[in-house]
Design a protein around this motif. Structure first.
Motif, PDB file in Angstrom:
ATOM      1  N   PRO A   1      53.681  58.027  -2.380  1.00 38.32           N
ATOM      2  CA  PRO A   1      53.568  59.493  -2.437  1.00 38.32           C
ATOM      3  C   PRO A   1      54.134  60.186  -1.200  1.00 38.32           C
ATOM      4  CG  PRO A   1      51.382  58.469  -2.285  1.00 38.32           C
ATOM      5  CD  PRO A   1      52.360  57.374  -2.509  1.00 38.32           C
ATOM      6  N   GLU A   2      54.151  59.470  -0.060  1.00 37.51           N
ATOM      7  CA  GLU A   2      54.721  60.056   1.168  1.00 37.51           C
ATOM      8  C   GLU A   2      56.245  59.972   1.156  1.00 37.51           C
ATOM      9  OE1 GLU A   2      52.799  61.700   3.164  1.00 37.51           O
ATOM     10  OE2 GLU A   2      50.935  61.025   2.228  1.00 37.51           O
ATOM     11  N   ILE A   3      56.789  59.081   0.344  1.00 34.51           N
ATOM     12  CA  ILE A   3      58.248  58.919   0.278  1.00 34.51           C
ATOM     13  C   ILE A   3      58.868  60.053  -0.539  1.00 34.51           C
ATOM     14  CG2 ILE A   3      60.082  57.438  -0.697  1.00 34.51           C
ATOM     15  CD1 ILE A   3      58.315  55.035   0.139  1.00 34.51           C
TER      16      ILE A   3
ATOM     17  N   LEU B   1      39.362  47.685   9.610  1.00 37.03           N
ATOM     18  CA  LEU B   1      39.830  48.848   8.849  1.00 37.03           C
ATOM     19  C   LEU B   1      38.839  49.998   8.871  1.00 37.03           C
ATOM     20  CD1 LEU B   1      41.524  47.149   5.765  1.00 37.03           C
ATOM     21  CD2 LEU B   1      42.597  48.063   7.835  1.00 37.03           C
ATOM     22  N   THR B   2      37.542  49.687   8.704  1.00 39.00           N
ATOM     23  CA  THR B   2      36.606  50.793   8.483  1.00 39.00           C
ATOM     24  C   THR B   2      35.382  50.775   9.410  1.00 39.00           C
ATOM     25  OG1 THR B   2      35.674  49.539   6.620  1.00 39.00           O
ATOM     26  CG2 THR B   2      37.310  51.188   6.065  1.00 39.00           C
ATOM     27  N   HIS B   3      35.453  50.064  10.546  1.00 40.51           N
ATOM     28  CA  HIS B   3      34.362  50.165  11.524  1.00 40.51           C
ATOM     29  C   HIS B   3      34.173  51.653  11.870  1.00 40.51           C
ATOM     30  CE1 HIS B   3      32.337  50.072  15.433  1.00 40.51           C
ATOM     31  NE2 HIS B   3      31.893  48.879  15.091  1.00 40.51           N
TER      32      HIS B   3
ATOM     33  N   ASP C   1      52.259  53.852  11.092  1.00 38.18           N
ATOM     34  CA  ASP C   1      52.459  52.411  10.973  1.00 38.18           C
ATOM     35  C   ASP C   1      53.105  52.005   9.663  1.00 38.18           C
ATOM     36  OD1 ASP C   1      51.490  51.443  13.453  1.00 38.18           O
ATOM     37  OD2 ASP C   1      49.503  52.087  12.825  1.00 38.18           O
ATOM     38  N   PHE C   2      52.924  52.811   8.631  1.00 41.59           N
ATOM     39  CA  PHE C   2      53.538  52.477   7.349  1.00 41.59           C
ATOM     40  C   PHE C   2      53.678  53.743   6.531  1.00 41.59           C
ATOM     41  CE2 PHE C   2      49.710  52.859   4.734  1.00 41.59           C
ATOM     42  CZ  PHE C   2      48.703  52.673   5.667  1.00 41.59           C
ATOM     43  N   THR C   3      54.458  53.650   5.459  1.00 43.08           N
ATOM     44  CA  THR C   3      54.551  54.798   4.575  1.00 43.08           C
ATOM     45  C   THR C   3      54.276  54.324   3.157  1.00 43.08           C
ATOM     46  OG1 THR C   3      55.834  56.728   3.995  1.00 43.08           O
ATOM     47  CG2 THR C   3      57.058  54.672   4.240  1.00 43.08           C
TER      48      THR C   3
ATOM     49  N   VAL D   1      39.858  61.358 -10.551  1.00 42.35           N
ATOM     50  CA  VAL D   1      39.440  60.605  -9.359  1.00 42.35           C
ATOM     51  C   VAL D   1      40.643  59.949  -8.686  1.00 42.35           C
ATOM     52  CG1 VAL D   1      38.079  58.615  -8.569  1.00 42.35           C
ATOM     53  CG2 VAL D   1      37.183  60.116 -10.338  1.00 42.35           C
ATOM     54  N   GLU D   2      40.626  59.966  -7.360  1.00 42.07           N
ATOM     55  CA  GLU D   2      41.554  59.105  -6.629  1.00 42.07           C
ATOM     56  C   GLU D   2      40.756  58.233  -5.670  1.00 42.07           C
ATOM     57  OE1 GLU D   2      44.989  60.881  -4.760  1.00 42.07           O
ATOM     58  OE2 GLU D   2      45.683  58.910  -4.062  1.00 42.07           O
ATOM     59  N   LEU D   3      41.082  56.944  -5.680  1.00 41.25           N
ATOM     60  CA  LEU D   3      40.476  56.006  -4.727  1.00 41.25           C
ATOM     61  C   LEU D   3      41.405  55.880  -3.530  1.00 41.25           C
ATOM     62  CD1 LEU D   3      39.381  53.096  -7.151  1.00 41.25           C
ATOM     63  CD2 LEU D   3      38.153  55.204  -6.577  1.00 41.25           C
TER      64      LEU D   3
ATOM     65  N   ALA E   1      43.645  47.257   0.572  1.00 42.38           N
ATOM     66  CA  ALA E   1      42.915  47.446   1.830  1.00 42.38           C
ATOM     67  C   ALA E   1      41.500  46.872   1.757  1.00 42.38           C
ATOM     68  CB  ALA E   1      42.857  48.933   2.187  1.00 42.38           C
ATOM     69  N   LEU E   2      41.102  46.357   0.598  1.00 40.63           N
ATOM     70  CA  LEU E   2      39.742  45.808   0.483  1.00 40.63           C
ATOM     71  C   LEU E   2      39.708  44.406   1.076  1.00 40.63           C
ATOM     72  CD1 LEU E   2      38.773  46.973  -3.118  1.00 40.63           C
ATOM     73  CD2 LEU E   2      38.276  48.083  -0.927  1.00 40.63           C
ATOM     74  N   PRO E   3      38.620  44.090   1.793  1.00 41.18           N
ATOM     75  CA  PRO E   3      38.544  42.810   2.508  1.00 41.18           C
ATOM     76  C   PRO E   3      38.628  41.592   1.593  1.00 41.18           C
ATOM     77  CG  PRO E   3      36.826  44.323   3.232  1.00 41.18           C
ATOM     78  CD  PRO E   3      37.473  44.954   2.052  1.00 41.18           C
TER      79      PRO E   3
HETATM   80  N1  SAH Z   1      46.689  56.253  -1.597  1.00 42.46           N
HETATM   81  C1  SAH Z   1      47.227  56.718  -0.327  1.00 42.46           C
HETATM   82  C2  SAH Z   1      46.679  55.954   0.890  1.00 42.46           C
HETATM   83  C3  SAH Z   1      46.764  54.437   0.861  1.00 42.46           C
HETATM   84  S1  SAH Z   1      46.076  53.705   2.347  1.00 42.46           S
HETATM   85  C4  SAH Z   1      48.739  56.671  -0.372  1.00 42.46           C
HETATM   86  O1  SAH Z   1      49.278  56.084  -1.301  1.00 42.46           O
HETATM   87  O2  SAH Z   1      49.381  57.233   0.522  1.00 42.46           O
HETATM   88  C5  SAH Z   1      44.443  53.231   1.876  1.00 42.46           C
HETATM   89  C6  SAH Z   1      43.483  54.376   1.688  1.00 42.46           C
HETATM   90  O3  SAH Z   1      42.229  53.837   1.267  1.00 42.46           O
HETATM   91  C7  SAH Z   1      43.168  55.209   2.918  1.00 42.46           C
HETATM   92  O4  SAH Z   1      42.922  56.536   2.519  1.00 42.46           O
HETATM   93  C8  SAH Z   1      41.915  54.519   3.449  1.00 42.46           C
HETATM   94  O5  SAH Z   1      41.178  55.283   4.354  1.00 42.46           O
HETATM   95  C9  SAH Z   1      41.189  54.246   2.172  1.00 42.46           C
HETATM   96  N2  SAH Z   1      40.236  53.139   2.229  1.00 42.46           N
HETATM   97  C10 SAH Z   1      40.445  51.904   2.749  1.00 42.46           C
HETATM   98  N3  SAH Z   1      39.364  51.117   2.556  1.00 42.46           N
HETATM   99  C11 SAH Z   1      38.457  51.871   1.895  1.00 42.46           C
HETATM  100  C12 SAH Z   1      37.136  51.624   1.414  1.00 42.46           C
HETATM  101  N4  SAH Z   1      36.561  50.437   1.571  1.00 42.46           N
HETATM  102  N5  SAH Z   1      36.502  52.641   0.775  1.00 42.46           N
HETATM  103  C13 SAH Z   1      37.094  53.841   0.606  1.00 42.46           C
HETATM  104  N6  SAH Z   1      38.341  54.129   1.044  1.00 42.46           N
HETATM  105  C14 SAH Z   1      39.011  53.163   1.684  1.00 42.46           C
END
Ligand code: SAH
Length: 354
Positions: free
Chosen positions: A52-54, A28-30, A47-49, A82-84, A157-159
């Motif tokens: 918020p994109e919908i 994912l993040t290499h 690859d996916f939606t 903040v948004e993660l 998306a976290l490992p």
């Molecule tokens: N919130 C957005 C994107 C979701 S996809 C939406 O709903 O459309 C996951 C997002 O998290 C991407 O922006 C990706 O680059 C980011 N991301 C993935 N792993 C991350 C990490 N370890 N640290 C920071 N951002 C990360």
């Protein structure tokens, strides 16, 4: 094999199998070959939606939910918004536009984004060009201030690591080599303190997953909310306590073999909300609420009707389909859940009252 696949094969040949978490993090993040690092994966051609994109309605309702919580907590000024993992920045843009109707909210907001991908930071910079925005690499860099936070499809998306129960402890599922190709295997069994509590609800052969990076992130967020006020809205697919192998790879909206094209497919695992709630010390945790229920309570149907007034033909059909997709139980409505963290003793955010 992809360039990242070749790199991993060389690494495993030299120093042995790697954990699923190491594999996922690399994919994912290499910095050079990671899936998020190298592309903008969202949308119909991606690859996916995501929600918020919908439809713009998703970010709008999140923005209003955050703003109402800000009012309920006495309008702390300034505060950190903040948004993660903001993806394209669409959710934040829609949230800010909608919350603009609340006097003082956007002026008091210091907008901070946590994003690992330089490619997506560029997209976010463009989407949010009208706003002052800054980026951090870690939640530890967030200011000590009231925190109003949203994370949509970030924690998935976290490992994760995977462990298979064995009579003598746990065997970790790993990525190694078979005939010089990437292959899944199992480590020797070992005891693991962190999973002792899972002896009660598993049998030998069962697989459980842990997500080590989630805990310190939730702890950092919860400590700011406990001390300075605010809210965290965590939205993702998943449930309460994980059981079974849930690692998923998606490319062009289709499931694919996670080992087939490292760095070129999205890898996710459903979120274990129980583990997030356990890490949330010193704050109130809302009931885990299905996304469809949450959005209905926030008024998505009247909002959808208002937007429909100005639409005809294909645009109207798409809008109606988007409303269904976000809310219906057989679509995203019940697979996706919302969990909120707020200071003890404050009113829960709208849509998440127990
Ligand atoms: N919130 C957005 C994107 C979701 S996809 C939406 O709903 O459309 C996951 C997002 O998290 C991407 O922006 C990706 O680059 C980011 N991301 C993935 N792993 C991350 C990490 N370890 N640290 C920071 N951002 C990360």
């Amino acid at each position: 094999m992809t360039p990242l696949g070749e790199l991993l094969i060389r690494q495993i040949r030299a120093s042995g199998p790697i954990t699923i978490a190491d594999f996922m993090a690399a994919c994912l993040t290499h910095p050079e070959h990671g899936y998020y690092t190298t592309r903008d994966p969202f949308g119909a051609r991606g690859d996916f939606t995501t929600a918020p994109e919908i439809s713009q309605m998703f970010g709008e309702l999140i923005g209003l939910c955050l703003a109402q919580t800000w009012i309920d907590q006495g309008r702390p000024t300034p505060f950190t918004l903040v948004e993660l993992g903001p993806g394209r920045g669409t959710l934040m843009a829609d949230a800010l536009r909608a919350a603009g109707v609340v006097p003082g909210f956007t002026d008091a907001a210091r907008i901070v984004l946590l994003e690992a991908s330089a490619t997506l930071r560029d997209v976010q910079r463009k989407t949010l060009a009208a706003r002052q925005v800054s980026w951090v690499d870690s939640v530890d860099d967030l200011p000590d201030a009231p925190l109003f936070l949203v994370a949509n499809e970030f924690f998935d998306a976290l490992p994760i690591r995977q462990f298979v129960r064995d009579p003598n402890g746990w065997r970790e599922r790993q990525v190694g080599l078979r005939d010089d190709a990437l292959a899944f295997g199992l480590s020797a069994p070992a005891p693991l303190d962190a999973l002792t509590h899972r002896f009660d609800d598993t049998q030998p052969g069962d697989l459980v997953e842990t997500c080590a990076p989630a805990r310190p992130i939730v702890e950092a967020i919860a400590s700011r909310i406990a001390t300075h006020g605010g809210v965290a809205l965590i939205i993702d697919y998943g449930g309460w306590r994980s059981l079974g192998n849930t690692l998923q790879a998606l490319a062009s909206h289709e499931p694919v073999d996670p080992l087939a094209a490292p760095g070129q497919a999205d890898l996710t695992a459903p979120v274990d909300f129980e583990a997030l709630a356990q890490a949330a010390e010193g704050v109130a945790v809302s009931p885990l609420t299905p996304q469809g229920v949450f959005l209905e309570r926030l008024g998505i149907t009247p909002r959808a009707e208002a937007l429909a007034q100005n639409l005809t033909g294909d645009a109207l059909d798409q809008h109606v389909a988007a409303h269904r997709r976000l809310t219906q139980p057989e679509e995203m409505g019940s697979l996706f859940k919302v969990l909120a963290l707020t200071p003890e003793g404050t009113k829960p955010p709208p849509g998440l009252d127990p």
